[in-house]
Write a protein that holds these residues in place. Structure first.
Motif, PDB file in Angstrom:
ATOM      1  N   LEU A  81       0.435  21.678  -1.690  1.00 50.57           N
ATOM      2  CA  LEU A  81       0.093  21.773  -3.114  1.00 50.57           C
ATOM      3  C   LEU A  81      -1.176  20.981  -3.419  1.00 50.57           C
ATOM      4  CD1 LEU A  81       1.238  22.821  -5.900  1.00 50.57           C
ATOM      5  CD2 LEU A  81       2.196  20.522  -6.172  1.00 50.57           C
ATOM      6  N   MET A  82      -1.240  19.761  -2.918  1.00 53.81           N
ATOM      7  CA  MET A  82      -2.393  18.907  -3.178  1.00 53.81           C
ATOM      8  C   MET A  82      -3.677  19.531  -2.651  1.00 53.81           C
ATOM      9  SD  MET A  82      -0.691  15.230  -2.167  1.00 53.81           S
ATOM     10  CE  MET A  82      -2.315  14.512  -1.890  1.00 53.81           C
ATOM     11  N   PHE A  83      -3.639  19.982  -1.416  1.00 55.37           N
ATOM     12  CA  PHE A  83      -4.866  20.470  -0.795  1.00 55.37           C
ATOM     13  C   PHE A  83      -5.258  21.858  -1.294  1.00 55.37           C
ATOM     14  CE2 PHE A  83      -4.023  17.004   2.146  1.00 55.37           C
ATOM     15  CZ  PHE A  83      -5.318  16.522   2.362  1.00 55.37           C
ATOM     16  N   SER A  84      -4.293  22.730  -1.536  1.00 56.19           N
ATOM     17  CA  SER A  84      -4.620  24.074  -2.023  1.00 56.19           C
ATOM     18  C   SER A  84      -5.268  24.020  -3.397  1.00 56.19           C
ATOM     19  CB  SER A  84      -3.362  24.933  -2.080  1.00 56.19           C
ATOM     20  OG  SER A  84      -2.908  25.266  -0.808  1.00 56.19           O
ATOM     21  N   TRP A  85      -4.718  23.219  -4.283  1.00 57.39           N
ATOM     22  CA  TRP A  85      -5.286  23.142  -5.625  1.00 57.39           C
ATOM     23  C   TRP A  85      -6.625  22.423  -5.629  1.00 57.39           C
ATOM     24  CZ3 TRP A  85      -0.960  22.356  -9.850  1.00 57.39           C
ATOM     25  CH2 TRP A  85      -0.107  23.474  -9.821  1.00 57.39           C
ATOM     26  N   THR A  86      -6.804  21.483  -4.713  1.00 60.93           N
ATOM     27  CA  THR A  86      -8.110  20.828  -4.585  1.00 60.93           C
ATOM     28  C   THR A  86      -9.157  21.825  -4.098  1.00 60.93           C
ATOM     29  OG1 THR A  86      -7.071  18.703  -4.085  1.00 60.93           O
ATOM     30  CG2 THR A  86      -9.381  18.975  -3.447  1.00 60.93           C
ATOM     31  N   VAL A  87      -8.761  22.670  -3.143  1.00 60.71           N
ATOM     32  CA  VAL A  87      -9.678  23.703  -2.639  1.00 60.71           C
ATOM     33  C   VAL A  87     -10.035  24.688  -3.743  1.00 60.71           C
ATOM     34  CG1 VAL A  87      -9.818  25.696  -1.097  1.00 60.71           C
ATOM     35  CG2 VAL A  87      -9.008  23.514  -0.222  1.00 60.71           C
ATOM     36  N   ALA A  88      -9.053  25.066  -4.575  1.00 60.50           N
ATOM     37  CA  ALA A  88      -9.318  25.989  -5.690  1.00 60.50           C
ATOM     38  C   ALA A  88     -10.378  25.410  -6.622  1.00 60.50           C
ATOM     39  CB  ALA A  88      -8.025  26.277  -6.450  1.00 60.50           C
ATOM     40  N   LEU A  89     -10.235  24.127  -6.938  1.00 56.82           N
ATOM     41  CA  LEU A  89     -11.216  23.473  -7.803  1.00 56.82           C
ATOM     42  C   LEU A  89     -12.585  23.414  -7.137  1.00 56.82           C
ATOM     43  CD1 LEU A  89     -11.849  21.873 -10.400  1.00 56.82           C
ATOM     44  CD2 LEU A  89     -11.116  19.797  -9.194  1.00 56.82           C
ATOM     45  N   PHE A  90     -12.596  23.119  -5.834  1.00 58.09           N
ATOM     46  CA  PHE A  90     -13.854  23.024  -5.092  1.00 58.09           C
ATOM     47  C   PHE A  90     -14.576  24.370  -5.067  1.00 58.09           C
ATOM     48  CE2 PHE A  90     -16.183  23.246  -1.041  1.00 58.09           C
ATOM     49  CZ  PHE A  90     -17.034  22.155  -1.196  1.00 58.09           C
ATOM     50  N   LEU A  91     -13.812  25.454  -4.862  1.00 55.96           N
ATOM     51  CA  LEU A  91     -14.421  26.785  -4.848  1.00 55.96           C
ATOM     52  C   LEU A  91     -15.022  27.134  -6.200  1.00 55.96           C
ATOM     53  CD1 LEU A  91     -11.983  29.110  -2.828  1.00 55.96           C
ATOM     54  CD2 LEU A  91     -14.294  28.418  -2.207  1.00 55.96           C
ATOM     55  N   PHE A  92     -14.273  26.837  -7.250  1.00 57.67           N
ATOM     56  CA  PHE A  92     -14.746  27.182  -8.594  1.00 57.67           C
ATOM     57  C   PHE A  92     -16.012  26.410  -8.947  1.00 57.67           C
ATOM     58  CE2 PHE A  92     -14.747  26.900 -13.235  1.00 57.67           C
ATOM     59  CZ  PHE A  92     -14.617  28.241 -13.573  1.00 57.67           C
ATOM     60  N   VAL A  93     -16.015  25.116  -8.666  1.00 53.55           N
ATOM     61  CA  VAL A  93     -17.178  24.283  -8.999  1.00 53.55           C
ATOM     62  C   VAL A  93     -18.364  24.598  -8.090  1.00 53.55           C
ATOM     63  CG1 VAL A  93     -18.039  21.899  -9.066  1.00 53.55           C
ATOM     64  CG2 VAL A  93     -15.750  22.430  -9.937  1.00 53.55           C
ATOM     65  N   GLY A  94     -18.088  24.866  -6.800  1.00 59.54           N
ATOM     66  CA  GLY A  94     -19.166  25.092  -5.845  1.00 59.54           C
ATOM     67  C   GLY A  94     -19.743  26.481  -5.853  1.00 59.54           C
ATOM     68  N   SER A  95     -19.122  27.408  -6.584  1.00 62.71           N
ATOM     69  CA  SER A  95     -19.591  28.794  -6.567  1.00 62.71           C
ATOM     70  C   SER A  95     -21.008  28.923  -7.134  1.00 62.71           C
ATOM     71  CB  SER A  95     -18.628  29.680  -7.360  1.00 62.71           C
ATOM     72  OG  SER A  95     -18.527  29.249  -8.709  1.00 62.71           O
ATOM     73  N   GLY A  96     -21.321  28.143  -8.177  1.00 53.87           N
ATOM     74  CA  GLY A  96     -22.656  28.216  -8.785  1.00 53.87           C
ATOM     75  C   GLY A  96     -23.773  27.800  -7.842  1.00 53.87           C
ATOM     76  N   PRO A  97     -23.698  26.587  -7.278  1.00 51.69           N
ATOM     77  CA  PRO A  97     -24.754  26.177  -6.336  1.00 51.69           C
ATOM     78  C   PRO A  97     -24.925  27.121  -5.148  1.00 51.69           C
ATOM     79  CG  PRO A  97     -23.446  24.284  -7.003  1.00 51.69           C
ATOM     80  CD  PRO A  97     -22.754  25.488  -7.565  1.00 51.69           C
ATOM     81  N   LEU A  98     -23.823  27.683  -4.659  1.00 47.30           N
ATOM     82  CA  LEU A  98     -23.923  28.604  -3.521  1.00 47.30           C
ATOM     83  C   LEU A  98     -24.628  29.897  -3.915  1.00 47.30           C
ATOM     84  CD1 LEU A  98     -20.492  28.102  -1.749  1.00 47.30           C
ATOM     85  CD2 LEU A  98     -22.745  27.768  -0.742  1.00 47.30           C
ATOM     86  N   SER A  99     -24.392  30.359  -5.129  1.00 44.23           N
ATOM     87  CA  SER A  99     -25.084  31.583  -5.570  1.00 44.23           C
ATOM     88  C   SER A  99     -26.587  31.334  -5.682  1.00 44.23           C
ATOM     89  CB  SER A  99     -24.525  32.053  -6.910  1.00 44.23           C
ATOM     90  OG  SER A  99     -24.876  31.161  -7.952  1.00 44.23           O
ATOM     91  N   VAL A 100     -26.963  30.113  -6.056  1.00 44.86           N
ATOM     92  CA  VAL A 100     -28.392  29.762  -6.110  1.00 44.86           C
ATOM     93  C   VAL A 100     -28.972  29.721  -4.701  1.00 44.86           C
ATOM     94  CG1 VAL A 100     -30.035  27.963  -6.715  1.00 44.86           C
ATOM     95  CG2 VAL A 100     -28.134  28.486  -8.267  1.00 44.86           C
ATOM     96  N   PHE A 101     -28.203  29.153  -3.748  1.00 42.48           N
ATOM     97  CA  PHE A 101     -28.674  29.034  -2.372  1.00 42.48           C
ATOM     98  C   PHE A 101     -28.931  30.405  -1.755  1.00 42.48           C
ATOM     99  CE2 PHE A 101     -27.771  28.620   2.233  1.00 42.48           C
ATOM    100  CZ  PHE A 101     -28.749  27.696   2.566  1.00 42.48           C
ATOM    101  N   TYR A 102     -28.009  31.356  -2.017  1.00 46.66           N
ATOM    102  CA  TYR A 102     -28.151  32.706  -1.466  1.00 46.66           C
ATOM    103  C   TYR A 102     -28.888  33.656  -2.408  1.00 46.66           C
ATOM    104  CZ  TYR A 102     -25.071  31.495   2.400  1.00 46.66           C
ATOM    105  OH  TYR A 102     -24.535  30.921   3.526  1.00 46.66           O
TER     106      TYR A 102
END
Length: 484
Positions: A81-102
């Protein structure tokens, strides 16, 4: 459940899964462009890397642990539970910078939506681990089929309705929901429970090493999409993915079947005091008796298969697929090595070996900064050779499996390969192979498959391969079933 029955159930579910995946790939490849598929491939490759942390090695811990009490299971759920929800947050927050990179907004959209799956995963993951430990292969097969059939239907429908790369996202989310429903039916007592910190430390210790090893492996597996997407563009990613997909059409599916049974049964046998070297050698003899001959066949037929299944727009993938299939032959005897070492408690050794192999893989792929795709892929042969050598070292040191023990099986598989290729090779060298019609391509591929299969079966009996006994058992069982 016996090993033969377990393999039979798992093989049947994997065959259905293969058919669903193939249908999905064929239809989507004709509805979407290489660039659209490349956008999804890049995004999902990044998701696959962080996906490693969604269970934090919990399932592997549950399978190989000497015993699992209720507190252990609740601790496993807590970590998931701890790690899955942390990953969900990381994906959501990191999606913007990655779209800029690509330099593509679609990357952000795909990643943000895929974060939903990580919110759902904790509620079924530990239960899946226990089903594997308990060798409940029928239930695992039903869960897998429910997941993939739902994902396939939704993906194809969405692609048909013009959802572009998002069609695969909707399919992934629908499949995860179906997975959760199926797990809740198969093992309802493990879906909802109160988190606990009791017992977390021991699972965390194992999971940190296991997750690090899996992360390194996933970095290497996803590196082609992530690196090529930046250096050569989304179309290059799609061409490489289609080539790798042809290789995995056989190797990935078969190894998934065998590993699904091998890992829990190997761990159980080790707990019971069995000889790990003898177990590994026997399992590998069976596996490479199938994979090496048919990887060679896929290498031979790469171009006609690519043209028939995916169309002329994917012709660039054909020579790449042939090379990847040939490289996979070198690593085929070590397809079971990683999970065998983990099942015997050597998770730290797996981490070390994966660091070596994947660092070299990434270094080779970075040559795409200067080289085109057609020149980068041949260099991956270096990675295959190093991977085989690294895992041979690990097997000899920790399980006592010397190369001499594997050599007889490898030599026999090589002879089987020659017999398997003989008929198809003559067919595709004949003048009729120049025909360009779809019906003739299908006829030649079907005839090649039949002659290859016939020669392979004859070779099993001629060489007195252990697989012949399994083949006779399968045929006898089928005949008895028909006569009922």
């Amino acid at each position: 459940m016996g090993t033969r029955r377990a393999l039979g159930v798992t093989s049947a579910s994997q065959l259905i899964s293969f058919a669903l995946n193939l249908l999905n790939v064929i239809v989507v490849a004709r509805l979407l462009t290489p660039s659209e598929i490349g956008v999804f491939s890049v995004a999902v490759s990044f998701q696959a890397i962080v996906h490693v942390f969604r269970e934090f090695g919990v399932n592997q811990y549950l399978v190989q642990a000497t015993s699992v009490a209720e507190d252990d299971f609740r601790a496993a759920f807590t970590l998931t539970l701890m790690f899955s929800w942390t990953v969900a947050l990381f994906l959501f927050v990191g999606s913007g910078p990655l779209s800029v990179f690509y330099n593509h907004d679609g990357v952000a959209t795909v990643l943000a939506l895929l974060a939903v799956n990580f919110l759902l995963m904790p509620f079924g993951t530990p239960s899946l681990g226990m089903l594997v430990r308990e060798l409940r292969f029928e239930r695992l097969a039903a869960i897998r089929i429910a997941n993939l059939s739902t994902a396939t239907i939704v993906t194809i429908t969405a692609a048909w309705l013009g959802q572009s790369y998002l069609s695969m996202v909707w399919g992934a989310i629908a499949g995860q929901i179906a997975n959760l429903v199926a797990v809740s039916i198969a093992r309802p007592q493990g879906i909802l429970m109160l988190p606990t910190l009791k017992g977390v430390r021991s699972i965390f210790r194992f999971g940190s090493i296991s997750s690090a090893a899996t992360l390194i492996q996933e970095l290497g597996r996803s590196a082609p999409d992530l690196i090529l997407g930046r250096t050569l563009g989304f179309s290059a990613v799609a061409y490489y993915s289609r080539a790798a997909g042809l290789r995995d059409m056989l190797l990935g599916q078969l190894v998934a079947v065998v590993n699904g049974v091998h890992f829990p049964t190997f761990a159980q046998a080790i707990r019971d005091g069995a000889d790990p070297a003898e177990l590994y050698t026997r399992a590998t003899t069976y596996l490479i008796g199938v994979t090496i001959p048919f990887l060679a066949l896929l290498a031979l037929l790469a171009e006609p298969l690519i043209l028939f299944f995916f169309g002329d727009q994917w012709l660039v993938s054909a020579p790449l697929a042939a090379l990847l299939c040939l490289f996979a032959i070198f690593t085929a005897p070590y397809a079971l090595a990683r999970l065998s070492l983990i099942a015997s408690g050597q998770v730290s050794s797996v981490l070390y070996l994966e660091c070596v192999v994947q660092a070299i893989r990434i270094a080779v792929l970075l040559t795409s900064i200067w080289l085109p795709l057609e020149r980068v892929v041949p260099l991956l042969g270096i990675v295959a050779a190093i991977e085989a050598a690294a895992y041979q070292y690990g097997l000899r040191r920790y399980l006592g499996v010397g190369f001499a023990q594997l050599w007889k099986s490898i030599a026999t598989a090589s002879v089987l390969s020659f017999l398997t290729l003989l008929g198809p090779g003559l067919l595709w060298l004949s003048p009729i192979a120049d025909a360009d019609s779809m019906s003739m391509r299908f006829s030649l591929l079907a005839l090649s498959g039949l002659t290859a299969l016939g020669a392979w079966v004859a070779g099993l009996f001629l060489l007195k391969h252990p697989l012949r006994e399994e083949l006779v058992n399968v045929i006898s069982t089928a005949v008895r079933f028909v006569r009922r």
